[in-house]
Scaffold this motif. Structure first.
Motif, PDB file in Angstrom:
ATOM      1  N   ASN A   1       0.853  -1.196   0.000  1.00 20.17           N
ATOM      2  CA  ASN A   1       0.000   0.000   0.000  1.00 20.17           C
ATOM      3  C   ASN A   1       0.895   1.254   0.000  1.00 20.17           C
ATOM      4  O   ASN A   1       2.120   1.152  -0.140  1.00 20.17           O
ATOM      5  CB  ASN A   1      -0.980  -0.044   1.180  1.00 20.17           C
ATOM      6  CG  ASN A   1      -0.251  -0.093   2.515  1.00 20.17           C
ATOM      7  OD1 ASN A   1       0.846   0.445   2.639  1.00 20.17           O
ATOM      8  ND2 ASN A   1      -0.844  -0.743   3.500  1.00 20.17           N
ATOM      9  N   ASP A   2       0.296   2.407   0.197  1.00 17.92           N
ATOM     10  CA  ASP A   2       1.069   3.663   0.085  1.00 17.92           C
ATOM     11  C   ASP A   2       2.116   3.838   1.193  1.00 17.92           C
ATOM     12  O   ASP A   2       2.923   4.759   1.136  1.00 17.92           O
ATOM     13  CB  ASP A   2       0.126   4.873   0.116  1.00 17.92           C
ATOM     14  CG  ASP A   2      -0.825   4.874  -1.059  1.00 17.92           C
ATOM     15  OD1 ASP A   2      -0.779   3.925  -1.862  1.00 17.92           O
ATOM     16  OD2 ASP A   2      -1.623   5.821  -1.178  1.00 17.92           O
TER      17      ASP A   2
ATOM     18  N   ASN B   1      -1.764   1.392  -5.564  1.00 20.44           N
ATOM     19  CA  ASN B   1      -2.466   2.633  -5.949  1.00 20.44           C
ATOM     20  C   ASN B   1      -1.689   3.453  -6.969  1.00 20.44           C
ATOM     21  O   ASN B   1      -2.252   4.347  -7.593  1.00 20.44           O
ATOM     22  CB  ASN B   1      -2.722   3.510  -4.720  1.00 20.44           C
ATOM     23  CG  ASN B   1      -3.693   2.838  -3.784  1.00 20.44           C
ATOM     24  OD1 ASN B   1      -4.534   2.057  -4.216  1.00 20.44           O
ATOM     25  ND2 ASN B   1      -3.566   3.115  -2.490  1.00 20.44           N
TER      26      ASN B   1
ATOM     27  N   ARG C   1       3.689   8.791  -2.279  1.00 22.64           N
ATOM     28  CA  ARG C   1       3.180   8.722  -3.646  1.00 22.64           C
ATOM     29  C   ARG C   1       4.349   8.952  -4.607  1.00 22.64           C
ATOM     30  O   ARG C   1       4.933  10.042  -4.612  1.00 22.64           O
ATOM     31  CB  ARG C   1       2.123   9.820  -3.833  1.00 22.64           C
ATOM     32  CG  ARG C   1       1.436   9.747  -5.157  1.00 22.64           C
ATOM     33  CD  ARG C   1       0.621  11.022  -5.391  1.00 22.64           C
ATOM     34  NE  ARG C   1      -0.013  10.919  -6.670  1.00 22.64           N
ATOM     35  CZ  ARG C   1      -1.291  10.666  -6.850  1.00 22.64           C
ATOM     36  NH1 ARG C   1      -2.091  10.551  -5.825  1.00 22.64           N
ATOM     37  NH2 ARG C   1      -1.777  10.545  -8.055  1.00 22.64           N
TER      38      ARG C   1
END
Ligand SMILES: Cc1cc2nc3c(=O)[nH]c(=O)nc-3n(C[C@H](O)[C@H](O)[C@H](O)COP(=O)(O)OP(=O)(O)OC[C@H]3O[C@@H](n4cnc5c(N)ncnc54)[C@H](O)[C@@H]3O)c2cc1C
Length: 383
Positions: free
Chosen positions: A281-282, A303, A337
């Motif tokens: 995940n992030d 993501n 991100r």
């Protein structure tokens, strides 16, 4: 004692000495962990900095210029170093399984082992094709090839399989070096032939059209036979076979195609993507286990999927170090991100480079000097 569970002091195990873990170790050397022991397990004691690998092949750098001394870096970070190949995780018991030592206990484990070349669907362990990784194997065979070219003037045909930036850059670096070796000995460089095979209908498919056209022109002007739409289905000791039917002779076949996650990851029960890479995940934590983190080529941030490139592995060092620290202290993790566009400086073998970022394109000798300065600065930070 390293490897034993303790209630006061926790154990963070770093598996693989890739670009992300190099950055994590640098950060922990600057600001040591409190209440946690750090362990690094790696197959190799020296790991290459990917941006400089083609320059090493081209002869612009020495082996030491482009390799990071992991035991020395681990020592600076106060980490235990084990030269070992990891082949599993026992997640219930929180243990890292190694090929040549007892299991290693972890409270948190991070995996940064890069990707594994996929030689061909049918011949995953083809002995006739040489993959760029593991680097020690590639280096030994590269040095043998160099010696052969230095000692003999006879014809030699080298085939590269893979039309991405890595394959094209490596071909141009090899050609530059081997032709120079022949010229220096008074032999004709024309006796060296190079071919490139790619399944795609263009070169460097993840880059813009101008970059693609530029590299096609460079390869053609240097006499490289480029085979587009040519998926190699097999390799034997006489050359490559395209689509099971066409045989092309070659003396050396170098394999630089899309890679996969290591096969042992399939037995860990961790969520993997279609190419066998760990889904995270992030926060860079595994989707299936918050005690397991992954970064670099081996991780797919679900993501924000991105191309597999060393630049992302380097950038992930900071969030990985922060989140390992936070996770061990039971603090909330930070979200990361990755950038959407990134600057690639792709060398043409000689001291010249092409810049590619989104739709931007430039090419110049100063770009190579700029890349050289960036890469050398990175390496200085690891000493
Ligand atoms: C010729 C070529 C040129 C390239 N040039 C560039 C470039 O200019 N810029 C760029 O961004 N990308 C480039 N790339 C891509 C780049 O090499 C990879 O994206 C990058 O190396 C991935 O880094 P990583 O940290 O994930 O893993 P790696 O750099 O592959 O490191 C993995 C580490 O884990 C260790 N390891 C592996 N398996 C195990 C195991 N089972 N147990 C213990 N240790 C293990 C290895 O010894 C190694 O130290 C290039 C690739 C090629 C082939």
């Amino acid at each position: 004692m390293p490897g034993a569970a303790s209630s006061q002091c926790r154990d963070i195990v770093l598996v693989g000495g890739g670009h992300s873990h190099v950055g994590v170790l640098r950060r922990f050397a600057q600001k040591p962990l409190t209440n946690a022991r750090l362990h690094l397990v790696c197959r190799d004691t020296h790991t290459p900095y990917s941006g400089m690998l083609p320059g090493y092949v081209a002869g612009h750098y020495t082996y030491d210029d482009v390799h990071i001394d992991l035991p020395a870096l681990a020592q600076r970070a106060g980490a235990y170093f084990y030269q070992s190949e990891v082949n599993g995780l026992a997640r219930q018991a929180q243990q890292v399984l190694c090929d040549n030592r007892p299991p290693l206990h972890y409270d948190r484990v991070a995996i940064n082992i890069g990707s594994t070349p996929q030689l061909s669907g049918r011949h995953a362990d083809n002995e006739h094709a040489l993959a760029v990784k593991p680097i020690q194997r590639f280096n030994a065979r590269w040095l043998a090839l160099l010696e052969r070219v230095q000692a003999h003037a006879g014809p030699l045909h080298i085939a590269i399989v893979g039309g991405g930036a890595g394959g094209v850059e490596l071909l141009l670096a090899m050609q530059y070096r081997l032709q120079n070796e022949r010229k220096q000995r008074g032999y004709s460089p024309q006796t060296l032939r190079f071919s490139l095979f790619t399944r795609g209908n263009c070169l460097l498919p993840t880059h813009n059209r101008r970059v693609q056209r530029r590299f096609m022109r460079v390869l053609q002007s240097r006499g490289v036979a480029v085979h587009l739409n040519a998926p190699v289905s097999d390799v034997d000791k006489t050359g490559v076979i395209v689509e099971d039917t066409q045989h092309h002779s070659a003396d050396e076949v170098i394999w630089v195609t899309r890679a996969r996650g290591a096969s042992w990851l399939e037995n860990t029960g961790l969520a993997l993507d279609a190419h066998g890479f760990i889904q995270v995940n992030d926060t860079l934590a595994s989707l299936s286990d918050t005690k397991v983190f992954a970064a670099g080529d081996v991780a797919t941030i679900v993501n924000h999927p991105r191309e597999k490139a060393g630049v992302f592995a380097v950038r992930q060092a900071r969030p990985l170090a922060q989140n390992l620290r936070r996770s061990i202290a039971n603090q909330p993790l930070l979200h990361y991100r990755p950038q959407r566009h990134w600057l690639a400086l792709i060398s043409t073998g000689d001291r010249y480079a092409v810049a590619s970022r989104g739709r931007l394109y430039a090419s110049a000798a100063w770009l190579w000097r700029w890349k050289d300065a960036i890469d050398r600065r990175f390496m200085r930070g690891t000493i």
